[in-house]
Design a protein around this motif. Structure first.
Motif, PDB file in Angstrom:
ATOM      1  N   GLY A  15       0.769  -1.244   0.000  1.00 30.19           N
ATOM      2  CA  GLY A  15       0.000   0.000   0.000  1.00 30.19           C
ATOM      3  C   GLY A  15       0.794   1.283   0.000  1.00 30.19           C
ATOM      4  N   ALA A  16       2.090   1.218  -0.303  1.00 25.89           N
ATOM      5  CA  ALA A  16       2.917   2.419  -0.194  1.00 25.89           C
ATOM      6  C   ALA A  16       3.488   2.903  -1.515  1.00 25.89           C
ATOM      7  CB  ALA A  16       4.050   2.188   0.800  1.00 25.89           C
ATOM      8  N   SER A  17       3.085   2.286  -2.618  1.00 30.10           N
ATOM      9  CA  SER A  17       3.567   2.761  -3.907  1.00 30.10           C
ATOM     10  C   SER A  17       2.560   2.394  -4.990  1.00 30.10           C
ATOM     11  CB  SER A  17       4.943   2.166  -4.244  1.00 30.10           C
ATOM     12  OG  SER A  17       4.858   0.760  -4.387  1.00 30.10           O
ATOM     13  N   GLY A  18       2.617   3.124  -6.091  1.00 29.94           N
ATOM     14  CA  GLY A  18       1.788   2.822  -7.242  1.00 29.94           C
ATOM     15  C   GLY A  18       0.306   2.764  -6.949  1.00 29.94           C
ATOM     16  N   ILE A  19      -0.351   1.727  -7.461  1.00 34.15           N
ATOM     17  CA  ILE A  19      -1.791   1.564  -7.266  1.00 34.15           C
ATOM     18  C   ILE A  19      -2.120   1.428  -5.784  1.00 34.15           C
ATOM     19  CG2 ILE A  19      -3.741  -0.002  -7.660  1.00 34.15           C
ATOM     20  CD1 ILE A  19      -2.506  -0.613 -10.426  1.00 34.15           C
ATOM     21  N   LEU A  37       0.190  -3.065   4.812  1.00 37.50           N
ATOM     22  CA  LEU A  37       1.172  -4.143   4.881  1.00 37.50           C
ATOM     23  C   LEU A  37       2.127  -3.957   3.715  1.00 37.50           C
ATOM     24  CD1 LEU A  37      -0.965  -5.221   6.851  1.00 37.50           C
ATOM     25  CD2 LEU A  37      -0.547  -7.507   5.924  1.00 37.50           C
ATOM     26  N   GLU A  38       3.346  -3.529   4.029  1.00 36.67           N
ATOM     27  CA  GLU A  38       4.275  -3.074   3.009  1.00 36.67           C
ATOM     28  C   GLU A  38       5.677  -3.588   3.308  1.00 36.67           C
ATOM     29  OE1 GLU A  38       6.314  -1.369   0.057  1.00 36.67           O
ATOM     30  OE2 GLU A  38       4.118  -1.258   0.139  1.00 36.67           O
ATOM     31  N   PHE A  39       6.371  -4.056   2.272  1.00 40.51           N
ATOM     32  CA  PHE A  39       7.712  -4.603   2.450  1.00 40.51           C
ATOM     33  C   PHE A  39       8.750  -3.516   2.731  1.00 40.51           C
ATOM     34  CE2 PHE A  39      11.775  -6.336   0.903  1.00 40.51           C
ATOM     35  CZ  PHE A  39      11.812  -7.527   1.611  1.00 40.51           C
ATOM     36  N   SER A  40       8.621  -2.379   2.052  1.00 45.60           N
ATOM     37  CA  SER A  40       9.596  -1.289   2.179  1.00 45.60           C
ATOM     38  C   SER A  40       9.266  -0.399   3.365  1.00 45.60           C
ATOM     39  CB  SER A  40       9.630  -0.446   0.905  1.00 45.60           C
ATOM     40  OG  SER A  40      10.354   0.746   1.101  1.00 45.60           O
TER      41      SER A  40
END
Length: 257
Positions: A15-19, A37-40
């Motif tokens: 949820g932290a980039s792009g779409i 829930l974001e990897f970066s």
């Protein structure tokens, strides 16, 4: 009409980039508390800061969606504090190649994120959604249903997302869980810019224009356009919709060729 998610709790993967970022931003602006829930870690914290600056509510959870136990632990922890209403399975990775130049390692990597990652999140959230109903929205692709050159592994994975959507919608209809998916065509995100820069150095503008014109409408989609569709499908106004795939493709499926 402005579709409201006031007092709703939503989980958005990737949820932290792009779409994904467009979805978290749109949901927060519509009243939802969004758990990202974001990897970066860097991207996640930045996205939360931007949402909070605009008065929205967002929480970052560093997460590898391919890790079954980690996903379950995070979702159970969220559910212990708040009642979850929405899960958006957006996290995914791309791959270019046909079957001959797709290695076993490539296939495993795509499968673990794009297929197992969606399974992990659904597996973890369904017991909580069954208590009062809720919404699961998966991000598929036009590659789920039409042939795209050099997208063997990616198409395989998104086809699985499409059929998972149908299965979950059928199995949990009586539990009040709606499950749908969105199938975008090419959307202009930082990934697209990075792909063009890496593979076509010095020809970025030419390739961007060429890729844009592969969409019958004459341009790529915008992340915000996908987010607007996601907002509708996760709102109460879409309460009669389940088990359905929604292409958002500038006419690609029906008008290409």
């Amino acid at each position: 009409m402005s579709f409201s998610l006031k007092n709703k709790v939503a989980i958005v993967t990737g949820g932290a980039s792009g779409i994904g970022k467009a979805i978290t931003t749109r949901f927060a602006a519509s009243g939802a508390t969004v758990h990202m829930l974001e990897f970066s870690e860097e991207n996640g914290k930045q996205a939360v800061a931007e949402i909070e600056k605009e008065g929205g509510k967002a929480v970052f959870h560093q997460c590898d969606v391919s890790n079954h136990s980690q996903v379950k632990e995070i979702i159970d922890a969220i559910a212990s504090e708040q009642s979850i209403d929405i899960l958006v399975n957006n996290a995914g990775i791309a791959h270019v190649g046909n079957v001959e130049n797709t290695t076993v390692e490539d296939l495993d990597r795509i499968y673990n994120v794009n297929v197992k990652g969606v399974y992990n999140c659904i597996y973890a959230v369904v017991p909580h959604l069954k208590k009062k109903g809720g919404i699961i929205l998966n991000m598929a692709s036009i590659a789920s249903s039409v042939g795209i050159s050099d997208r063997f592994a990616y198409s395989m994975s998104k086809g699985a997302v499409l059929t998972m959507t149908y299965s979950v919608a059928k199995d949990y209809l009586e539990s009040g869980i709606r499950c749908n998916c969105i199938s975008p065509a090419r959307v202009h995100t930082p990934f697209v810019d990075g792909f063009i820069k890496k593979n076509y150095p010095g020809k970025e503008d030419e390739m961007f224009d060429k890729l844009s014109k592969t969409q019958p409408i004459g341009r790529m989609g915008k992340p915000e356009e996908v987010a607007n569709l996601a907002l509708y499908l996760c709102s109460d106004e879409a309460s009669f919709i389940t088990g359905t795939d929604f292409p958002i493709d500038g006419g690609f499926i029906k008008l290409n060729g």
